[in-house]
Design a protein around this motif. Structure first.
Motif, short mmCIF file in Angstrom:
data_model
loop_
_atom_site.label_atom_id
_atom_site.label_comp_id
_atom_site.label_asym_id
_atom_site.label_seq_id
_atom_site.Cartn_x
_atom_site.Cartn_y
_atom_site.Cartn_z
N MET A 1 -33.27 28.75 125.66
CA MET A 1 -33.17 30.14 125.20
C MET A 1 -34.23 30.51 124.19
N ASN A 2 -35.01 29.53 123.75
CA ASN A 2 -35.98 29.83 122.70
C ASN A 2 -37.37 30.18 123.22
N MET A 3 -37.46 30.41 124.52
CA MET A 3 -38.74 30.81 125.12
C MET A 3 -39.24 32.11 124.53
N GLU B 1 -42.42 34.81 128.84
CA GLU B 1 -42.05 33.69 129.70
C GLU B 1 -40.59 33.83 130.16
N MET B 2 -39.72 34.23 129.23
CA MET B 2 -38.31 34.40 129.57
C MET B 2 -38.12 35.50 130.60
N THR B 3 -38.85 36.59 130.43
CA THR B 3 -38.73 37.70 131.36
C THR B 3 -39.21 37.29 132.76
N GLU C 1 -40.80 35.95 124.82
CA GLU C 1 -40.28 37.06 125.61
C GLU C 1 -40.91 37.15 127.00
N ALA D 1 -35.83 26.42 134.01
CA ALA D 1 -36.90 26.86 133.10
C ALA D 1 -38.00 27.63 133.83
N ILE E 1 -28.74 32.41 132.48
CA ILE E 1 -29.47 31.53 131.56
C ILE E 1 -28.45 30.79 130.70
N VAL F 1 -36.19 38.96 125.50
CA VAL F 1 -36.38 39.33 126.89
C VAL F 1 -36.73 40.81 126.98
N ARG G 1 -39.24 34.31 133.94
CA ARG G 1 -38.26 33.35 134.44
C ARG G 1 -37.08 34.06 135.09
N TYR H 1 -31.39 36.36 123.64
CA TYR H 1 -32.70 35.73 123.72
C TYR H 1 -33.77 36.81 123.89
#
Length: 591
Positions: free
Chosen positions: A448-450, A454-456, A452, A423, A444, A487, A458, A485
């Motif tokens: 997957m529900n982060m 935060e996901m990027t 955009e 995460a 990943i 991103v 990560r 997801y």
DNA sequence: GCCGTTTTCGGCCCGACTGTTTTCAGTCG
């Protein structure tokens, strides 16, 4: 892909359909559709286009659409779309989507009978009241009911898994028929699209009737949609439609070209033909200027057809009207990768984690298929659902790999792992252990529900890790099943290029991720690629050509793809990469 | 709504099949 650009594209497409249904000038509708497609191919964000004055130079975007785009950037809305939505019930879009029902019938149903939902349409088709409308009789009502039923049962598009199998079976059935000449697969499957709506097959025959009969009697046919002398369509169980066209031998190249598409490529090609004084249709290229001379120009194959138009022969995968015609005109088409150039297999699973075959079975299958190395990449420890490897399992697998490598001649197993990106963007083992792998794919699999941002962050953090070799399935999409997801791919690809992390083109037919539309962009940013089957059994190795198709669609050549390297070159590439990363890291620490 | 080295107005790809009709409109690819 940022929400802004995507939202704009969706809004314009919706405008086009709603305008069609409300009876707007069809050319105006098409202009909206075309505009949406054009901006799909533009890099960056709508705000940038305006700032750079790009839109004025963009073909297909004129004054009207330019203003719409400005409105979207300024307010995030389109007044026109909202008005259309107030005017046109949403259910009409579903009605228009039913096979055999187009904008005209939809408008009639709505205007004359107030039918604005699938349910109302179904009721009216069932109780016979539809017959009151001009042009609607018994067969039409039956077709509508069948269409509604079909839409409920099947999704619109199909995976390449199903489509390639069906295509193979039909071609094998028809090819041996006595009066058949040439027969080829056309359509989006020939263009290596990631999903297909239907199959198109083109054939020549001196006696089409028995060919058509054999075709409509194909095993597994659910219904026959059309059965004519030159064109027939069937619906297979599972919902895949197949069209067969039979043409004269001298028309074959033109027909194959026509039915391969894409529609946009065809339109552009015809416009070009027209400018050159020809007329192009599925029967040939005709000298239109002399009406009395209706003999087509000789086109023994597609290359000849393109040559008449002053173009190098364009490979099917590139025929999307995304610059291929200009490139062909300048004899500047790329040298595309072929399946035969794939030398190594990376990213495969074994029964150490969630694969169905043993390490030796997977390695043997690769070896027998002619590949020279296998980078086995089982799941890492956090992927408990998939039997991810604990450090002691890794040690056990390394021992087995070392043992097996003494037995193979001209083939080698490389020690890899598919490490979950946790995460916070860290990898799934201690650095010491990660160091020991030949290659590390980072992916990943959870969380997957982060958002955009935060996901990027990560993913980018994982790409910055010195052990990272490859970014696995970059968007996590499952075609026809799950959206990517959130991103910022632009930033992810930039980061991958900066840290020389290879971008995966996952060849699994449900993934085909990175999407081909992003590949050219990624390449321009300096990314390199790996085409990986992500196989969970030996049968999964057959998916590699699907990944090659996607790479070709992204204009990639053999040099862009790392697993075209022979074993020794690949090994030294890995080693060099590791060494330089270590040096970079040390330098970073010192400063 | 877009576009233009025939054009700033008048085009915009084109043909097969189906169902409903007596000659064609709508749909599809």
């Amino acid at each position: 892909m940022s929400a802004t650009k995507q939202g704009l594209i969706a809004a314009l497409k919706q405008c086009a359909v709603l305008m069609e249904v409300s009876g707007e000038n069809p050319f105006r509708c098409r202009a909206y559709e075309q505009g949406a497609r054009v901006i799909e191919g533009l890099e960056g964000e709508p705000a940038d286009w305006i700032e750079q004055g790009l839109l004025a130079k963009t073909k297909g975007i004129g004054k009207g659409l330019g203003e719409k785009i400005e409105e979207w950037v300024e307010s995030g809305r389109l007044e026109m779309l909202e008005e259309l939505q107030r005017k046109v019930p949403a259910g009409l879009l579903e009605i228009e989507n039913i096979p055999g029902v187009g904008p005209k019938k939809t408008k009639l149903l709505w205007g004359e009978m107030g039918i604005d939902t699938l349910e109302k349409l179904e009721a009216a088709a069932g109780d016979g009241s539809l017959a009151e409308l001009p042009g609607f009789a018994k067969r039409t009502a039956e077709k509508i009911l069948a269409g509604i039923e079909q839409r409920r049962r099947y999704s619109e598009r199909h995976s390449l898994e199903l489509a390639t199998l069906a295509a193979k079976a039909i071609l094998e059935r028809l090819r041996p028929l006595p009066r058949i000449g040439r027969i080829e697969l056309a359509g989006s499957l020939r263009r290596s699209r990631e999903t297909v709506k239907d199959l198109d097959i083109v054939a020549t025959s001196t006696d089409p009737k028995p060919v058509m009969r054999a075709f409509v009697e194909t095993p597994g046919v659910e219904s026959v949609i059309a059965h004519g002398e030159t064109k027939s369509s069937i619906l297979l169980e599972g919902g895949l439609a197949v069209d067969l066209r039979v043409v004269e031998a001298d028309q074959f190249a033109a027909a194959l070209n026509y039915f391969t598409g894409s529609k946009q490529h065809n339109t552009a090609l015809r416009a070009r033909a027209k400018r050159m004084g020809y007329k192009l249709n599925e029967y040939g290229l005709f000298p239109d200027t002399d009406k009395s001379n209706l003999k087509p120009l000789p086109t023994p194959d597609e290359a000849a057809l393109y040559a008449h138009l002053g173009l190098a022969c364009i490979p099917p995968e590139l025929r999307e009207d995304m610059g291929e015609i200009e490139a062909a005109e300048q004899d500047n088409l790329p040298e595309l990768l072929t399946s035969a150039q794939m030398i190594g297999v990376l990213h495969c699973h074994t029964n150490y984690s969630d694969g169905r075959n043993t390490l030796i079975e997977m390695a043997t299958a690769c070896h027998e298929a002619g590949y020279k190395y296998l980078g086995v990449c089982d799941h890492s420890q956090t992927a408990a659902y998939a039997g991810g490897l604990k450090p002691e399992d890794v040690a056990r697998q390394w021992d087995e790999i070392d043992r097996l490598n003494t037995k193979f001649k001209g083939f080698r197993i490389l020690k890899g792992i598919e490490s979950d990106i946790l995460a916070d963007g860290s990898l799934d083992y201690e650095d010491d252990l990660l160091e020991g792998f030949d290659l590390v794919v980072v992916s990943i699999h959870g969380g997957m529900n982060m958002g955009e941002g935060e996901m990027t962050d990560r993913i980018c953090r994982a790409l910055e890790h010195p052990a990272t070799t490859i970014l696995g399935h970059p968007t996590g999409r499952l075609l026809l099943r799950r959206e990517p997801y959130a991103v910022d791919l632009e930033r992810v690809l930039e980061t991958a290029a900066k840290h020389r992390v290879v971008v995966e083109i996952n060849a699994n037919p449900w993934r085909l991720d990175l999407d081909w539309r992003w590949i050219r962009r990624a390449r321009a940013m300096g990314c390199r690629f790996a085409i990986n089957p992500d196989a969970h059994d030996t049968a999964g190795l057959k998916h590699i050509p699907l990944g090659v198709g996607i790479a070709r669609k992204g204009w990639l050549g053999p040099k862009d793809v790392i697993n075209t390297k022979p074993l020794n070159a690949f090994k030294s590439w890995l080693d060099k990469r590791k060494t330089s990363k270590r040096i970079e890291e040390a330098a970073a620490h010192e400063s």
